[in-house]
Write a protein that holds these residues in place. Structure first.
Motif, PDB file in Angstrom:
ATOM      1  N   UNK A 185       1.445   1.659 -15.451  1.00 52.76           N
ATOM      2  CA  UNK A 185       1.101   1.879 -16.851  1.00 52.76           C
ATOM      3  C   UNK A 185      -0.011   2.906 -16.953  1.00 52.76           C
ATOM      4  N   UNK A 186       0.128   3.830 -17.920  1.00 53.61           N
ATOM      5  CA  UNK A 186      -0.908   4.844 -18.087  1.00 53.61           C
ATOM      6  C   UNK A 186      -0.475   6.086 -18.833  1.00 53.61           C
ATOM      7  N   UNK A 187       0.828   6.237 -19.036  1.00 57.00           N
ATOM      8  CA  UNK A 187       1.293   7.441 -19.720  1.00 57.00           C
ATOM      9  C   UNK A 187       2.441   7.038 -20.650  1.00 57.00           C
ATOM     10  N   UNK A 188       3.335   7.956 -20.938  1.00 55.57           N
ATOM     11  CA  UNK A 188       4.506   7.594 -21.734  1.00 55.57           C
ATOM     12  C   UNK A 188       5.353   6.620 -20.907  1.00 55.57           C
ATOM     13  N   UNK A 189       6.174   5.860 -21.588  1.00 55.43           N
ATOM     14  CA  UNK A 189       7.030   4.903 -20.882  1.00 55.43           C
ATOM     15  C   UNK A 189       7.926   5.637 -19.887  1.00 55.43           C
ATOM     16  N   UNK A 190       8.387   6.812 -20.255  1.00 54.09           N
ATOM     17  CA  UNK A 190       9.250   7.572 -19.349  1.00 54.09           C
ATOM     18  C   UNK A 190       8.486   7.915 -18.066  1.00 54.09           C
ATOM     19  N   UNK A 191       7.261   8.386 -18.230  1.00 53.51           N
ATOM     20  CA  UNK A 191       6.453   8.712 -17.046  1.00 53.51           C
ATOM     21  C   UNK A 191       6.134   7.453 -16.235  1.00 53.51           C
ATOM     22  N   UNK A 192       5.795   6.372 -16.927  1.00 51.22           N
ATOM     23  CA  UNK A 192       5.503   5.122 -16.218  1.00 51.22           C
ATOM     24  C   UNK A 192       6.701   4.713 -15.356  1.00 51.22           C
ATOM     25  N   UNK A 193       7.890   4.823 -15.935  1.00 51.60           N
ATOM     26  CA  UNK A 193       9.102   4.448 -15.206  1.00 51.60           C
ATOM     27  C   UNK A 193       9.328   5.352 -13.993  1.00 51.60           C
ATOM     28  N   UNK A 194       9.141   6.656 -14.202  1.00 48.51           N
ATOM     29  CA  UNK A 194       9.360   7.601 -13.095  1.00 48.51           C
ATOM     30  C   UNK A 194       8.402   7.307 -11.943  1.00 48.51           C
ATOM     31  N   UNK A 195       7.158   6.989 -12.282  1.00 53.44           N
ATOM     32  CA  UNK A 195       6.164   6.713 -11.236  1.00 53.44           C
ATOM     33  C   UNK A 195       6.459   5.372 -10.553  1.00 53.44           C
ATOM     34  N   UNK A 196       6.874   4.383 -11.336  1.00 56.92           N
ATOM     35  CA  UNK A 196       7.206   3.081 -10.743  1.00 56.92           C
ATOM     36  C   UNK A 196       8.398   3.216  -9.809  1.00 56.92           C
ATOM     37  N   UNK A 197       9.388   3.995 -10.230  1.00 52.10           N
ATOM     38  CA  UNK A 197      10.574   4.166  -9.384  1.00 52.10           C
ATOM     39  C   UNK A 197      10.234   4.930  -8.108  1.00 52.10           C
ATOM     40  N   UNK A 198       9.332   5.901  -8.240  1.00 56.44           N
ATOM     41  CA  UNK A 198       8.879   6.613  -7.040  1.00 56.44           C
ATOM     42  C   UNK A 198       8.133   5.663  -6.107  1.00 56.44           C
ATOM     43  N   UNK A 199       7.360   4.766  -6.693  1.00 55.71           N
ATOM     44  CA  UNK A 199       6.664   3.766  -5.888  1.00 55.71           C
ATOM     45  C   UNK A 199       7.648   2.876  -5.151  1.00 55.71           C
ATOM     46  N   UNK A 200       8.650   2.395  -5.874  1.00 57.86           N
ATOM     47  CA  UNK A 200       9.645   1.519  -5.255  1.00 57.86           C
ATOM     48  C   UNK A 200      10.384   2.248  -4.131  1.00 57.86           C
ATOM     49  N   UNK A 201      10.657   3.521  -4.356  1.00 53.78           N
ATOM     50  CA  UNK A 201      11.364   4.305  -3.339  1.00 53.78           C
ATOM     51  C   UNK A 201      10.501   4.500  -2.089  1.00 53.78           C
ATOM     52  N   UNK A 202       9.197   4.416  -2.266  1.00 58.70           N
ATOM     53  CA  UNK A 202       8.280   4.612  -1.149  1.00 58.70           C
ATOM     54  C   UNK A 202       8.147   3.396  -0.250  1.00 58.70           C
ATOM     55  N   UNK A 203       8.790   2.308  -0.637  1.00 59.09           N
ATOM     56  CA  UNK A 203       8.691   1.059   0.141  1.00 59.09           C
ATOM     57  C   UNK A 203       9.220   1.258   1.556  1.00 59.09           C
ATOM     58  N   UNK A 251       0.835  -1.203   0.000  1.00 55.58           N
ATOM     59  CA  UNK A 251       0.000   0.000   0.000  1.00 55.58           C
ATOM     60  C   UNK A 251       0.871   1.255   0.000  1.00 55.58           C
ATOM     61  N   UNK A 252       1.978   1.198   0.737  1.00 56.78           N
ATOM     62  CA  UNK A 252       2.911   2.344   0.732  1.00 56.78           C
ATOM     63  C   UNK A 252       3.476   2.577  -0.666  1.00 56.78           C
ATOM     64  N   UNK A 253       3.806   1.497  -1.344  1.00 57.33           N
ATOM     65  CA  UNK A 253       4.331   1.614  -2.719  1.00 57.33           C
ATOM     66  C   UNK A 253       3.290   2.278  -3.618  1.00 57.33           C
ATOM     67  N   UNK A 254       2.044   1.834  -3.498  1.00 56.36           N
ATOM     68  CA  UNK A 254       0.987   2.396  -4.346  1.00 56.36           C
ATOM     69  C   UNK A 254       0.761   3.874  -4.011  1.00 56.36           C
ATOM     70  N   UNK A 255       0.778   4.218  -2.731  1.00 58.93           N
ATOM     71  CA  UNK A 255       0.571   5.618  -2.352  1.00 58.93           C
ATOM     72  C   UNK A 255       1.695   6.510  -2.868  1.00 58.93           C
ATOM     73  N   UNK A 256       2.919   6.022  -2.783  1.00 57.25           N
ATOM     74  CA  UNK A 256       4.058   6.806  -3.287  1.00 57.25           C
ATOM     75  C   UNK A 256       3.966   6.974  -4.796  1.00 57.25           C
TER      76      UNK A 256
END
Lengths: 162, 162, 162, 162
Positions: free
Chosen positions: A144-162, A39-44
């Motif tokens: 997934x939902x935007x450009x691949x660059x944006x998807x990556x940035x959001x996924x990495x932010x999620x991972x950092x929120x762990x 849940x923290x990952x998703x919130x981040x």
């Protein structure tokens, strides 16, 4: 088999379910991602998505590659439900960000064609590994939902929120 | 993307593979079934199969439900490759022997129809859980090739061999 | 159908299973790979994997392309369960190493797109044929878990161990 | 296709994505379930699960039957990921609780066999509709992890939490 026998079996099975429920430590390996962590990952990831004005599907899988948590923001692509889950699974299946796997799967590259295995992999960026403090892989996040660059940035932010 | 960039990426990915290989403790959760344990389960099941003059397919999955080891004895049903793997997965997916799940899935019982979920479950006996000494589930074994009673006896012998 | 009829059918079925079990020579073609041979292939592949510090999934199929034996080393990619089995099947389905089929399946080549047939083929190296002393194909081995070059080297070592 | 053409196309695509992102009201029907609402449903279901000492998978779909949010509690059945999502979809697909559809799908009933349509429906209880204040269906919740009775109680608690 007689109906009473079946009923008895059902009682046994249900009882054993209750027994299981009483001690979750017997049901999951120690260290696997928890729902609170997921849940923290998703919130981040959501916070980063809002900051970058994007609409995302966000999926988290556990160490075994099984879905743990998922959220789709208002207006996010319906087709990205499957892609975000696929990205998270793909990252864990090969222990690397989907972008790295994708680089190896391009035309002329060594793993060209790998995307048709495992009932369909996702071979572009947006899937990132989740590691605990010791570095052990405990799951993955897919966005997934935007450009691949944006998807990556959001996924990495999620991972950092762990 | 230029070819040199792709080649560079490939090198990065391969290097990171080597890095991963160097420390498997970061790749699997502690306590998950090992290949040595899975092999012991298969050998114990094979011994029981020979003793009961049956020809078996034997599959072992890990705590995440992913295939860990498999063996098909000479003359064992080809159709039981899928069934033995399905039994092992089904047992782990619901944390109970497939026979118990099957009892709940009979006509008129609460889980009637469950077998069409999860891309196909196996709802008759022959899938048994594998637990470590503390009782934690670390995988499951599935056996298929003879009568359900024989399949169960061989699967249980396999589990006991852990 | 009456209960007694069902019971009678069950007896017939079990008797015929027992009969089959008594003489496996009626159940498999002469010369098909044995479980003992498949195990030797897997052991040879594992030895090579350890020597090259790689973590592999190793699958062996028989002359009919059906899974005969499988092993996943600790820490090996979860996504390579499907790929290693796919490589072994693909090699036998087309009677050539997967690397050779892959060459024909590249963009602009005659078999471009073949990977989506057969519910998914694997068109990069790591699947090798298994032949008996006379050269007859008796199965195939598929290896997945590292770079394609390493996968091929381990698969070839496995085949040599036959 | 020339590289510049591809780059131009990419710019168009990204621009249009950004445009969409700016006004989500053009992307979803008015009144469809929001992620905030779906999260409330999941939290209410989790609270009921804890109260009844059960371990649940909880899925929420929107008015279109597409996954909106999902959570798997620690120790909940891995096989219930698919079943909980299936229950939510099934409920919305036929606009009734899955228990009601299940009654129609029993042996000898009018919809016998319906579970194999739609790539697999779930025909036992635990899927409940989600309605807004006017009674309009805006989605569904599916719960799986314990007895059908418990699954239903938790799903209904989730729906009540909307």
């Amino acid at each position: 088999m007689k109906k009473t026998t079946l009923a008895a079996l059902a009682v046994v099975a249900l009882t054993s379910m209750s027994a299981f429920a009483a001690d979750t430590s017997k049901l999951v390996l120690p260290g696997d991602i928890t729902l609170e962590q997921a849940t923290r990952v998703i919130e981040a990831a959501k916070a980063k998505a809002k900051q970058t004005d994007t609409l995302m599907n966000i999926a988290v899988v556990d160490a075994g590659g099984n879905l743990k948590a998922f959220a789709r923001m208002e207006g996010a692509f319906l087709g990205s439900v499957d892609i975000s889950i696929g990205k998270a699974k793909t990252a864990r299946l090969f222990n690397m960000p989907t972008k790295d796997l994708g680089a190896l799967a391009q035309v002329g590259q060594p793993l060209y064609g790998i995307e048709v295995t495992n009932r369909g992999l996702v071979i572009f960026g947006g899937g990132e590994l989740l590691r605990d403090k010791s570095g052990t892989i405990i799951g993955a996040v897919g966005v997934s939902g935007s450009s691949v660059e944006n998807d990556m940035a959001v996924a990495q932010a999620g991972a950092a929120g762990l």
